[in-house]
Scaffold this motif. Structure first.
Motif, PDB file in Angstrom:
ATOM      1  N   GLN A 110       0.816  -1.212   0.000  1.00 49.78           N
ATOM      2  CA  GLN A 110       0.000   0.000   0.000  1.00 49.78           C
ATOM      3  C   GLN A 110       0.851   1.265   0.000  1.00 49.78           C
ATOM      4  OE1 GLN A 110      -2.266  -1.141   3.445  1.00 49.78           O
ATOM      5  NE2 GLN A 110      -3.948  -1.989   2.239  1.00 49.78           N
ATOM      6  N   THR A 111       2.071   1.176   0.534  1.00 45.57           N
ATOM      7  CA  THR A 111       2.963   2.330   0.547  1.00 45.57           C
ATOM      8  C   THR A 111       3.728   2.475  -0.764  1.00 45.57           C
ATOM      9  OG1 THR A 111       3.264   2.139   2.943  1.00 45.57           O
ATOM     10  CG2 THR A 111       4.903   3.417   1.743  1.00 45.57           C
ATOM     11  N   GLU A 112       4.300   1.371  -1.239  1.00 45.41           N
ATOM     12  CA  GLU A 112       5.159   1.420  -2.420  1.00 45.41           C
ATOM     13  C   GLU A 112       4.380   1.495  -3.726  1.00 45.41           C
ATOM     14  OE1 GLU A 112       8.455   1.564  -2.351  1.00 45.41           O
ATOM     15  OE2 GLU A 112       8.694   1.313  -0.182  1.00 45.41           O
ATOM     16  N   TRP A 113       3.281   0.754  -3.798  1.00 40.13           N
ATOM     17  CA  TRP A 113       2.551   0.646  -5.064  1.00 40.13           C
ATOM     18  C   TRP A 113       1.044   0.754  -4.795  1.00 40.13           C
ATOM     19  CZ3 TRP A 113       5.629  -3.952  -3.850  1.00 40.13           C
ATOM     20  CH2 TRP A 113       6.970  -3.817  -4.245  1.00 40.13           C
ATOM     21  N   PRO A 114       0.523   1.955  -4.639  1.00 42.72           N
ATOM     22  CA  PRO A 114      -0.907   2.115  -4.338  1.00 42.72           C
ATOM     23  C   PRO A 114      -1.828   1.504  -5.386  1.00 42.72           C
ATOM     24  CG  PRO A 114       0.295   4.168  -3.994  1.00 42.72           C
ATOM     25  CD  PRO A 114       1.241   3.234  -4.671  1.00 42.72           C
ATOM     26  N   GLU A 115      -1.301   1.295  -6.598  1.00 38.51           N
ATOM     27  CA  GLU A 115      -2.128   0.708  -7.657  1.00 38.51           C
ATOM     28  C   GLU A 115      -2.276  -0.792  -7.520  1.00 38.51           C
ATOM     29  OE1 GLU A 115       2.135   0.454  -9.197  1.00 38.51           O
ATOM     30  OE2 GLU A 115       0.918   1.771  -7.911  1.00 38.51           O
ATOM     31  N   VAL A 116      -1.510  -1.408  -6.623  1.00 37.04           N
ATOM     32  CA  VAL A 116      -1.557  -2.861  -6.423  1.00 37.04           C
ATOM     33  C   VAL A 116      -2.592  -3.209  -5.357  1.00 37.04           C
ATOM     34  CG1 VAL A 116      -0.269  -4.867  -5.566  1.00 37.04           C
ATOM     35  CG2 VAL A 116       0.810  -3.272  -7.172  1.00 37.04           C
ATOM     36  N   HIS A 117      -3.478  -4.135  -5.684  1.00 39.44           N
ATOM     37  CA  HIS A 117      -4.527  -4.551  -4.744  1.00 39.44           C
ATOM     38  C   HIS A 117      -4.550  -6.065  -4.522  1.00 39.44           C
ATOM     39  CE1 HIS A 117      -6.031  -0.466  -4.912  1.00 39.44           C
ATOM     40  NE2 HIS A 117      -6.053  -0.546  -6.233  1.00 39.44           N
ATOM     41  N   ASP A 118      -3.609  -6.796  -5.130  1.00 41.24           N
ATOM     42  CA  ASP A 118      -3.575  -8.250  -5.013  1.00 41.24           C
ATOM     43  C   ASP A 118      -2.173  -8.697  -4.598  1.00 41.24           C
ATOM     44  OD1 ASP A 118      -6.134  -9.614  -6.795  1.00 41.24           O
ATOM     45  OD2 ASP A 118      -5.682  -7.492  -7.085  1.00 41.24           O
ATOM     46  N   GLN A 153     -10.084 -11.748   1.359  1.00 44.93           N
ATOM     47  CA  GLN A 153      -9.871 -10.305   1.439  1.00 44.93           C
ATOM     48  C   GLN A 153      -9.473  -9.937   2.859  1.00 44.93           C
ATOM     49  OE1 GLN A 153     -13.096  -7.947  -0.278  1.00 44.93           O
ATOM     50  NE2 GLN A 153     -13.760  -9.723  -1.458  1.00 44.93           N
ATOM     51  N   ARG A 154      -8.497  -9.049   2.964  1.00 37.98           N
ATOM     52  CA  ARG A 154      -8.038  -8.611   4.276  1.00 37.98           C
ATOM     53  C   ARG A 154      -7.231  -7.335   4.117  1.00 37.98           C
ATOM     54  NH1 ARG A 154      -3.788 -11.996   8.073  1.00 37.98           N
ATOM     55  NH2 ARG A 154      -3.941 -10.727   9.944  1.00 37.98           N
ATOM     56  N   MET A 155      -7.418  -6.414   5.033  1.00 40.33           N
ATOM     57  CA  MET A 155      -6.667  -5.156   5.057  1.00 40.33           C
ATOM     58  C   MET A 155      -6.766  -4.406   3.732  1.00 40.33           C
ATOM     59  SD  MET A 155      -3.287  -6.255   7.309  1.00 40.33           S
ATOM     60  CE  MET A 155      -3.047  -7.850   6.513  1.00 40.33           C
ATOM     61  N   GLY A 156      -7.940  -4.485   3.111  1.00 35.22           N
ATOM     62  CA  GLY A 156      -8.164  -3.759   1.862  1.00 35.22           C
ATOM     63  C   GLY A 156      -7.496  -4.376   0.648  1.00 35.22           C
ATOM     64  N   LEU A 157      -7.002  -5.617   0.760  1.00 37.57           N
ATOM     65  CA  LEU A 157      -6.295  -6.267  -0.333  1.00 37.57           C
ATOM     66  C   LEU A 157      -6.908  -7.632  -0.640  1.00 37.57           C
ATOM     67  CD1 LEU A 157      -2.671  -5.504   0.912  1.00 37.57           C
ATOM     68  CD2 LEU A 157      -3.775  -4.459  -1.076  1.00 37.57           C
ATOM     69  N   GLN A 158      -6.663  -8.108  -1.854  1.00 37.91           N
ATOM     70  CA  GLN A 158      -7.050  -9.451  -2.266  1.00 37.91           C
ATOM     71  C   GLN A 158      -5.821 -10.350  -2.124  1.00 37.91           C
ATOM     72  OE1 GLN A 158     -10.202 -10.176  -3.340  1.00 37.91           O
ATOM     73  NE2 GLN A 158     -10.871  -8.047  -3.177  1.00 37.91           N
ATOM     74  N   TRP A 159      -5.965 -11.460  -1.392  1.00 40.96           N
ATOM     75  CA  TRP A 159      -4.856 -12.371  -1.149  1.00 40.96           C
ATOM     76  C   TRP A 159      -5.123 -13.677  -1.887  1.00 40.96           C
ATOM     77  CZ3 TRP A 159      -0.898 -10.758   2.319  1.00 40.96           C
ATOM     78  CH2 TRP A 159      -1.165  -9.547   2.979  1.00 40.96           C
TER      79      TRP A 159
END
Length: 318
Positions: A110-118, A153-159
């Protein structure tokens, strides 16, 4: 050997559809090396990597250096995060390290690559079997028997865990066929850890006695996960009817098993805590005995206390 293993790995990735770009949790070990390499081949330019430096062993700096070198070779952006997870009383060091690792992975992405969600993780079929056997050894219920999910899904991300159907040996065979090296974590052979004992002593025996155990155990875990999904829906519906905080009188109209289900759901969803079987049984006994205005409930449950407040149950952190 390699040609036999490649199709299973390729099929696993064919069934994996992450949002692009995405990140891979990269320890430098064989499993995550196979995942990173396979993903960069399938989605060139779309993969990022995160390495977690635990600082728990002397080789950690060498692991980081290996990861940096391989990511540079593959032109994969790499973020490194250092964690030193202390464990709370009653919590295992492994569990503390795992939670710290997930938190650090999420923070890095989330810090380095805000465009990454997975984020993709490299656990494979052997890891899934080990998780199931550990759950069985502890007398776990359906959530434990469901083992590791392939996606959540966890912490706003797809795992994602795209390799859960692939044996660990197949990943190593594939890397060897490519001449790709990896690092070996020396703690993986330390049999003071339950998971390592299962890997060294139990899995070889299972492979000899039940050659298809990885597939059949995975099916059992999937059945448990499906059943748990249904129970989660029932618990959510019951809790909506009972209310938050739970009304004691309405709770008492349910059967004991359904009371247990909805109380677990309430504690997990609203207070992020999980009762032990003994704690939950005692709470159910107290609920059954709660027939007068003066009946007091104050029980240690999870990481806090469940108590009676008028006609409701409440929970407070310890």
């Amino acid at each position: 050997m390699a040609p036999r293993s490649v199709p299973s790995l390729e099929q696993a990735l064919a069934d994996f559809s992450p949002g692009l770009p995405f990140a891979v949790a990269f320890s430098g070990g064989a499993d995550s090396t196979a995942l990173l390499l396979a993903c960069t081949r399938r989605w060139p330019g779309q993969v990022r990597a995160v390495h977690i430096h635990h600082g728990l062993q002397d080789a950690a700096d060498a692991f980081e250096a290996h990861c940096r070198a391989l990511c540079q070779q593959l032109s994969v952006p790499l973020a490194v995060r250092r964690v030193q997870a202390g464990h709370a009383p009653g919590q295992s060091p492994e569990d503390a390290a795992r939670k710290a690792r997930y938190q650090a992975l999420a923070e890095a992405v989330q810090t380095e690559w805000p465009e990454v969600h997975d984020i993709a993780l490299a656990q494979h079929a052997d890891d899934q079997v080990e998780t199931l056997l550990i759950a069985l050894s502890r007398g776990a219920g359906l959530p434990g028997l469901a083992s590791m999910p392939a996606h959540w899904q966890r912490m706003g991300l797809q795992w994602h865990r795209p390799f859960l159907a692939v044996p660990g040996a197949a990943l190593r065979e594939w890397l060897l066929s490519l001449g790709q090296s990896w690092v070996e974590d020396p703690t993986n052979t330390d049999e003071q850890f339950t998971r390592n004992r299962i890997r060294a002593q139990v899995l070889p025996v299972l492979a000899e006695a039940l050659p298809a155990f990885r597939e059949t155990f995975a099916r059992s875990a999937a059945h448990a996960a499906q059943a748990q999904e249904v129970l989660n829906e029932v618990a959510a519906q019951d809790l909506a009817h009972i209310g938050v905080p739970p009304r004691i009188e309405v709770l008492q109209r349910l059967g004991r098993a359904r009371q247990a289900l909805v109380l677990r759901h309430w504690l997990r969803q609203h207070h992020t805590t999980t009762p032990s079987a003994a704690q939950l049984n005692e709470l159910l006994d107290q609920l059954a005995a709660c027939t007068t205005r003066g009946h007091r409930i104050h029980l240690k449950v999870g990481s806090g206390f469940v108590q009676r407040q008028g006609q409701h149950l409440s929970w407070q952190a310890a």
